[in-house]
Design a protein around this motif. Sequence first.
Motif: not given
Length: 396
Positions: A119, A210, A213-214, A217, A219, A246, A265-266, A268-269
């Motif tokens: 990623y 969390r 991480c947000d 960017d 994970l 994530d 994983v999500t 997005r990932v």
Amino acid sequence: MTKDEAIKKANEDLIGVYNRFPVVFSSGEGMYLFDNEGKRYLDFASGIGVNAFGYGDKEIAGEISSQLEKLVHVSNLYYTEPLIKAAAAVKEISGLDRVFFTNSGAEAVEGALKTAKRYYFNRTGKNDARIIAMNSSFHGRTMGSLSVTGTDSYRSPFYPLVDGVSFADFNDLSSVEKLIDKRTCAIIMETLQGEGGIHPATEAFLKGVRRLCDENDILLILDEIQCGMCRTGEFYTFQKYGVMPDILTTAKAIGLGLPAGAFLVTERVAENSLKPGDHGSTYGGNPLSTFAISLSIRLMKERKVREHVKELTPYFEEVLEEITKGSSIVKEHRGDGFIQGLLIDPSVKAGDIVSKALQEGLVLLTAEGNVVRMLPPLIAEKEDFDRMKEILSKLL
């Protein structure tokens, strides 16, 4: 073959990486194991959290046997119905979007780390990704999972390990924040540290990680190999905190004793990380293991395992409080749900207590920091906790 003969033969033939106890288990029923001499043992270890339904379950044995007769392995070059059904089931209980099946928890961690690095590479085009892990953590014994395990005695004989890993202190958000830079691709942590001494994450810490991480960017990888699958009263412990990882790693009780694990994983990932050819597994996701995964999840729902753990946890903790108050060498008890620990005074080794308990017919574990660790099967009832207390209080 007698017990002594069996142990002698094993010690001649096996590589000596385990300090095995002098017992040869041959069968089990419910909460109990039996050795090859017929002695019965109350199990408060469940194969280190694997045997959620205890032993000798006729429904499980019959269902697994039916799949054995159909299909065990075809490789991941093809689709199978058990694979497809298991993927849907794990997605549903976790809330994540995509899944890769593995043979073990350590392999799930390896896949999670590769995903995070891919990623980062896709986002930056650089190969200088760094990972933040936690002191006193345990993620496995393969080279990648060992690299993020926060106990130096496990790591030091095998240097150099995977580069770019730094360690923060669990439940200390400032120590995490100090390590973050532009190269940080992931933060990996257990939602509840098991091997590290039975330490649940605080809500403020997990939500703080969390948020970090947000903002950057990064994970968030949550390792729920030991504390997941209803052990704390939810399918996954992070669900009690109102956060979402994530990447999630899961194993142990997910496979009913068969070699099985997964990382999820999500979306997005998934869309921005691993591509065809980046990762694989010969046995991971085979029809037998994935059938067991679906069966485990179905039975946990049908038998209301989450509700049972929630209902019995207060009694379990009450029993542990009585043990703690009744012994001068037990300093405290801590944990969540059916993963609990007793902190033992340094004057006595927790390992000695576990050894003596085994002699008295009680199977226990240890954890870092001189802790007696308890991971009973999730079918445990009040009388099992009472029997555990009777044996352990006598020893203490």
